[in-house]
Enzyme design. Structure first.
Site, PDB file in Angstrom:
ATOM      1  N   ASP A  22      51.873  69.359  36.783  1.00  0.00           N
ATOM      2  CA  ASP A  22      53.426  69.214  37.225  1.00  0.00           C
ATOM      3  C   ASP A  22      53.299  69.168  38.909  1.00  0.00           C
ATOM      4  OD1 ASP A  22      55.851  68.713  36.608  1.00  0.00           O
ATOM      5  OD2 ASP A  22      56.366  71.051  36.529  1.00  0.00           O
ATOM      6  N   HIS A  39      51.834  61.462  42.811  1.00  0.00           N
ATOM      7  CA  HIS A  39      51.456  61.168  41.701  1.00  0.00           C
ATOM      8  C   HIS A  39      49.288  60.807  42.338  1.00  0.00           C
ATOM      9  CE1 HIS A  39      54.537  61.369  38.943  1.00  0.00           C
ATOM     10  NE2 HIS A  39      54.658  60.394  39.438  1.00  0.00           N
ATOM     11  N   LEU A 133      31.026  66.953  29.044  1.00  0.00           N
ATOM     12  CA  LEU A 133      32.355  67.788  29.471  1.00  0.00           C
ATOM     13  C   LEU A 133      34.165  66.340  28.303  1.00  0.00           C
ATOM     14  CD1 LEU A 133      35.502  69.213  29.935  1.00  0.00           C
ATOM     15  CD2 LEU A 133      35.629  67.378  31.998  1.00  0.00           C
TER      16      LEU A 133
HETATM   17  C1  FPP Z   1      54.257  65.091  36.839  1.00  0.00           C
HETATM   18  O1  FPP Z   1      54.621  65.549  37.715  1.00  0.00           O
HETATM   19  C2  FPP Z   1      53.095  64.821  36.522  1.00  0.00           C
HETATM   20  C3  FPP Z   1      53.321  62.712  36.093  1.00  0.00           C
HETATM   21  C4  FPP Z   1      54.309  63.016  35.751  1.00  0.00           C
HETATM   22  C5  FPP Z   1      51.907  62.344  36.613  1.00  0.00           C
HETATM   23  C6  FPP Z   1      50.874  62.663  36.137  1.00  0.00           C
HETATM   24  C7  FPP Z   1      49.819  61.897  36.610  1.00  0.00           C
HETATM   25  C8  FPP Z   1      48.817  61.945  36.904  1.00  0.00           C
HETATM   26  C9  FPP Z   1      48.190  63.391  38.476  1.00  0.00           C
HETATM   27  C10 FPP Z   1      47.994  60.685  37.415  1.00  0.00           C
HETATM   28  C11 FPP Z   1      46.265  61.142  36.671  1.00  0.00           C
HETATM   29  C12 FPP Z   1      46.465  59.561  36.020  1.00  0.00           C
HETATM   30  C13 FPP Z   1      45.001  59.831  34.290  1.00  0.00           C
HETATM   31  C14 FPP Z   1      44.861  58.799  34.504  1.00  0.00           C
HETATM   32  C15 FPP Z   1      44.141  61.104  34.581  1.00  0.00           C
HETATM   33  P1  FPP Z   1      56.500  65.141  38.215  1.00  0.00           P
HETATM   34  O2  FPP Z   1      56.089  64.129  38.527  1.00  0.00           O
HETATM   35  O3  FPP Z   1      57.216  65.809  36.790  1.00  0.00           O
HETATM   36  O4  FPP Z   1      56.827  66.271  39.261  1.00  0.00           O
HETATM   37  P2  FPP Z   1      57.758  66.970  39.916  1.00  0.00           P
HETATM   38  O5  FPP Z   1      58.521  68.391  38.639  1.00  0.00           O
HETATM   39  O6  FPP Z   1      57.427  67.045  40.939  1.00  0.00           O
HETATM   40  O7  FPP Z   1      59.019  66.248  39.824  1.00  0.00           O
END
Ligand code: FPP
Length: 250
Positions: A22, A39, A133
């Protein structure tokens, strides 16, 4: 498929780590950038934790990449996330294979477009023989979906006369859930400062140790992971026993 639960695990190193990644959006917004930049930056942290887990001989790592609730985000963000998944799967899969990492996507992938579903199947096939892993990426995943899906599969077997009502119990349920053949989650990490489980691995985290970090996911690397592992090592896991029973097993 394992036939029963793993026995309680009392080791000081987690065998299975799950992470709610997050803070990507806030990380980008803090720099005046669109959320998707966060992201993208988060992919680097994914690489880092995969490397650390391999070095630490962790057996399984499960990452929450897209929840069933994330479809409600702005359409543009969802579209860009789907594109990012396509790119990451294409770009990273060779390295995962070379590193003996087996990739599995868990969740209801039937909701993704055909190209992404195909790429997921190809990526899983390419690493199917790897026995290092186990990297589970939860995509269109929800803990309640997982439990309801397992219940539905059991009901079908009951209806077909292949399972009796008496056999509907925790052990059988466990066999139909995502991650059935893997160790129970020992350590659940959530980055980004929030302290909640957000419908992640509800069943599988029954006895997980929880670690909440204020670090935003794109900044999560060695130091933060070391802190999480140290914290895990310092916990006394009791699995319902008393502290005395755990400290002095008879
Ligand atoms: C949450 O942060 C994150 C996500 C919904 C997406 C996570 C995806 C990646 C890190 C890409 C990795 C991809 C793979 C295939 C492993 P948020 O957007 O909720 O952040 P915020 O709380 O600051 O709004």
């Amino acid at each position: 498929m394992s036939e029963s639960f793993s026995p309680p695990y009392l080791g000081t190193k987690p065998r299975h780590i799950a992470i709610i990644m997050d803070g990507n959006g806030r990380w980008a917004e803090a720099q005046g950038q669109p959320r998707v930049i966060g992201h993208r930056a988060g992919v680097k942290s994914v690489r880092e934790v995969v490397r650390i887990c391999r070095e630490q001989n962790v057996e399984a790592l499960t990452l929450f990449a897209f929840s069933s609730e994330n479809w409600s985000r702005p359409a543009r963000e969802v579209q860009l996330l789907m594109r990012l998944f396509m790119t990451v799967l294409r770009r990273e899969i060779k390295l995962l294979k070379q590193s003996n990492v087996r990739l599995r996507i868990v969740g209801d992938i039937s909701a993704f477009d055909d190209k992404l579903q195909q790429r997921i199947r190809d990526a899983e096939r390419m690493t199917a023989e790897c026995d290092g892993l186990m990297l589970n990426v939860a995509a269109n995943y929800g803990g309640r979906w997982d439990i309801a899906n397992a219940a539905q599969q059991m009901c079908k077997l009951v209806q077909q006369g292949e399972l009796s009502i008496d056999q509907v119990n925790e052990q059988t349920m466990h066999r139909f859930l995502s991650l059935a053949s893997q160790p129970e989650v020992d350590l659940l990490i959530r980055t980004g400062g929030e302290q909640r489980i957000s419908n992640f691995l509800l069943w599988q985290c029954a006895y997980a140790e929880l670690f909440f970090s204020d670090v935003l996911w794109p900044d999560f690397a060695d130091t933060a992971m070391a802190e999480a592992l140290e914290c895990f090592a310092s916990r006394q896991r009791r699995f319902g026993l008393t502290g005395d029973q755990v400290a002095n097993p008879s």
